[in-house]
Write a protein that holds these residues in place. Sequence first.
Motif, PDB file in Angstrom:
ATOM      1  N   UNK A 154     -10.579   7.246 -13.634  1.00 54.17           N
ATOM      2  CA  UNK A 154      -9.812   7.078 -14.881  1.00 54.17           C
ATOM      3  C   UNK A 154      -8.397   6.582 -14.590  1.00 54.17           C
ATOM      4  N   UNK A 155      -7.840   7.022 -13.475  1.00 58.83           N
ATOM      5  CA  UNK A 155      -6.449   6.706 -13.143  1.00 58.83           C
ATOM      6  C   UNK A 155      -6.222   5.223 -12.862  1.00 58.83           C
ATOM      7  N   UNK A 156      -7.275   4.507 -12.471  1.00 59.05           N
ATOM      8  CA  UNK A 156      -7.117   3.087 -12.145  1.00 59.05           C
ATOM      9  C   UNK A 156      -7.626   2.178 -13.263  1.00 59.05           C
ATOM     10  N   UNK A 157      -8.029   2.772 -14.382  1.00 57.54           N
ATOM     11  CA  UNK A 157      -8.683   1.993 -15.450  1.00 57.54           C
ATOM     12  C   UNK A 157      -7.820   0.845 -15.954  1.00 57.54           C
ATOM     13  N   UNK A 158      -6.501   1.042 -15.974  1.00 61.60           N
ATOM     14  CA  UNK A 158      -5.625   0.001 -16.525  1.00 61.60           C
ATOM     15  C   UNK A 158      -5.621  -1.264 -15.681  1.00 61.60           C
ATOM     16  N   UNK A 159      -6.078  -1.191 -14.433  1.00 62.81           N
ATOM     17  CA  UNK A 159      -6.103  -2.362 -13.554  1.00 62.81           C
ATOM     18  C   UNK A 159      -7.398  -3.162 -13.672  1.00 62.81           C
ATOM     19  N   UNK A 160      -8.346  -2.644 -14.407  1.00 64.15           N
ATOM     20  CA  UNK A 160      -9.630  -3.343 -14.533  1.00 64.15           C
ATOM     21  C   UNK A 160      -9.513  -4.500 -15.528  1.00 64.15           C
ATOM     22  N   UNK A 161     -10.330  -5.515 -15.299  1.00 61.21           N
ATOM     23  CA  UNK A 161     -10.301  -6.713 -16.132  1.00 61.21           C
ATOM     24  C   UNK A 161     -11.554  -6.872 -16.987  1.00 61.21           C
ATOM     25  N   UNK A 162     -12.537  -6.021 -16.782  1.00 61.89           N
ATOM     26  CA  UNK A 162     -13.823  -6.153 -17.459  1.00 61.89           C
ATOM     27  C   UNK A 162     -13.712  -5.827 -18.944  1.00 61.89           C
ATOM     28  N   UNK A 163     -14.564  -6.467 -19.731  1.00 61.70           N
ATOM     29  CA  UNK A 163     -14.680  -6.136 -21.137  1.00 61.70           C
ATOM     30  C   UNK A 163     -15.404  -4.816 -21.320  1.00 61.70           C
ATOM     31  N   UNK A 164     -15.391  -4.252 -22.538  1.00 61.38           N
ATOM     32  CA  UNK A 164     -15.953  -2.910 -22.780  1.00 61.38           C
ATOM     33  C   UNK A 164     -17.401  -2.738 -22.349  1.00 61.38           C
ATOM     34  N   UNK A 165     -18.230  -3.772 -22.476  1.00 54.51           N
ATOM     35  CA  UNK A 165     -19.651  -3.642 -22.146  1.00 54.51           C
ATOM     36  C   UNK A 165     -20.006  -4.197 -20.769  1.00 54.51           C
ATOM     37  N   UNK A 166     -18.999  -4.611 -20.018  1.00 57.40           N
ATOM     38  CA  UNK A 166     -19.273  -5.200 -18.708  1.00 57.40           C
ATOM     39  C   UNK A 166     -19.368  -4.114 -17.629  1.00 57.40           C
ATOM     40  N   UNK A 167     -20.052  -4.428 -16.507  1.00 57.25           N
ATOM     41  CA  UNK A 167     -20.265  -3.424 -15.465  1.00 57.25           C
ATOM     42  C   UNK A 167     -19.088  -3.328 -14.503  1.00 57.25           C
ATOM     43  N   UNK A 168     -18.809  -2.106 -14.061  1.00 55.38           N
ATOM     44  CA  UNK A 168     -17.813  -1.858 -13.024  1.00 55.38           C
ATOM     45  C   UNK A 168     -18.478  -1.043 -11.920  1.00 55.38           C
ATOM     46  N   UNK A 169     -18.486  -1.570 -10.712  1.00 56.19           N
ATOM     47  CA  UNK A 169     -19.039  -0.858  -9.557  1.00 56.19           C
ATOM     48  C   UNK A 169     -18.047   0.180  -9.068  1.00 56.19           C
ATOM     49  N   UNK A 170     -18.560   1.309  -8.611  1.00 51.04           N
ATOM     50  CA  UNK A 170     -17.713   2.361  -8.052  1.00 51.04           C
ATOM     51  C   UNK A 170     -18.383   2.879  -6.781  1.00 51.04           C
ATOM     52  N   UNK A 171     -17.586   2.960  -5.695  1.00 53.51           N
ATOM     53  CA  UNK A 171     -18.113   3.407  -4.404  1.00 53.51           C
ATOM     54  C   UNK A 171     -17.281   4.556  -3.862  1.00 53.51           C
ATOM     55  N   UNK A 172     -17.947   5.593  -3.368  1.00 54.31           N
ATOM     56  CA  UNK A 172     -17.264   6.584  -2.556  1.00 54.31           C
ATOM     57  C   UNK A 172     -16.880   5.941  -1.226  1.00 54.31           C
ATOM     58  N   UNK A 173     -15.683   6.236  -0.746  1.00 50.33           N
ATOM     59  CA  UNK A 173     -15.168   5.558   0.443  1.00 50.33           C
ATOM     60  C   UNK A 173     -15.599   6.136   1.769  1.00 50.33           C
TER      61      UNK A 173
END
Length: 360
Positions: free
Chosen positions: A91-110
């Motif tokens: 949630x803390x990095x959401x403002x840096x995302x460029x995707x539209x509301x229905x577009x996919x965002x990948x998330x990986x544990x480091x």
Amino acid sequence: MTEAILLVGGKGTRLRPLTVHTPKPMIPAAGVPFLTHLLARARAAGVEHIVLATSYLAEVFEPHFGDGSELGLHLEYVTEDEPLGTGGAIRNVASRLRSGPDEPVLIFNGDILTGLDIEALVSTHGSSGADVSLHLTRVEDPRAFGLVPTDSTGRVTAFLEKPQTPEEIVTDQINAGAYVFRRSVIDTIPAGRPVSVERETFPGLLASGAHLQGMVDSTYWLDLGTPQAFVRGSADLVLGRAPSPAVPGRCGDRLVLPTASVASDAKLTGGTVVGDGAVVGEGARIDGSAVLAGAVIGAGAVISDSLIGAGARIGDRTVLSGAVVGDGATVGADNELQDGVRVWCGASIPDAAIRFSSDR
């Protein structure tokens, strides 16, 4: 374009002393910081924009990777002032995302080394119409993990705590630490407080009727949370068992970086890696181990399944098995350290001081 968030803020306490001065994703695996492998695999799958959610030793990342252009990426960095957990970090990095509301965002544990087919996970997410899609893997003994059962279509039906009895083992499927979120779902995570995506976000979404899809991919998966696992992961990268386009050389029994020096009669096997500026003395035998930059291995030393920190020194004829030697530490000649022994950064063990020591 699919973009991604990488969760790299953990303290890596189980990996100490390796993480005293280095965040877990920056510990070298197969010759480069482990994070390099994650970034390279994401780029190979078509990801171009990645936001790194940092916290512990956050100042280390950007000087090394910069804007990501050398990897063909655009990297951004967001640092948590206080640890926010996995969901809070997303949630803390959401403002840096460029995707539209229905577009996919990948998330990986480091801290997960995996052979996941990233493009297949994104495709599954799109074709299923899911709000969140999870990479699931099957493990032989699921008792150490939370379980994620699915129905015949792959839809997630529950998130179960670690099973305490054999009757509670209803599936061998576990959360493998890679997800695709519908962009709008990220905005539903509470802001400004710690949130666990595993314990709060996913169960909450399921209870609200959201569609969570599981995709099983068990090609290769390893949680690098312990020194033993990290050493194994590095060796598997060198051996080619774990895929990565970032391994700096051919896959094989050994990987010796360009400025390392290895005696002609030294024997390196089992995916051993010798870092830049490291020295391996005459007659040394090293199997399945990682020797980091600037370390010195004495003549006749025998090392297996161990990690030797940057600038550490291992004396002649010393035997290490399953050991971790921290950065800048010294283990004198004719010692024997086995079974999970950890030597702290900068510590010094005199010659012939220890013949055997169990895990502690």
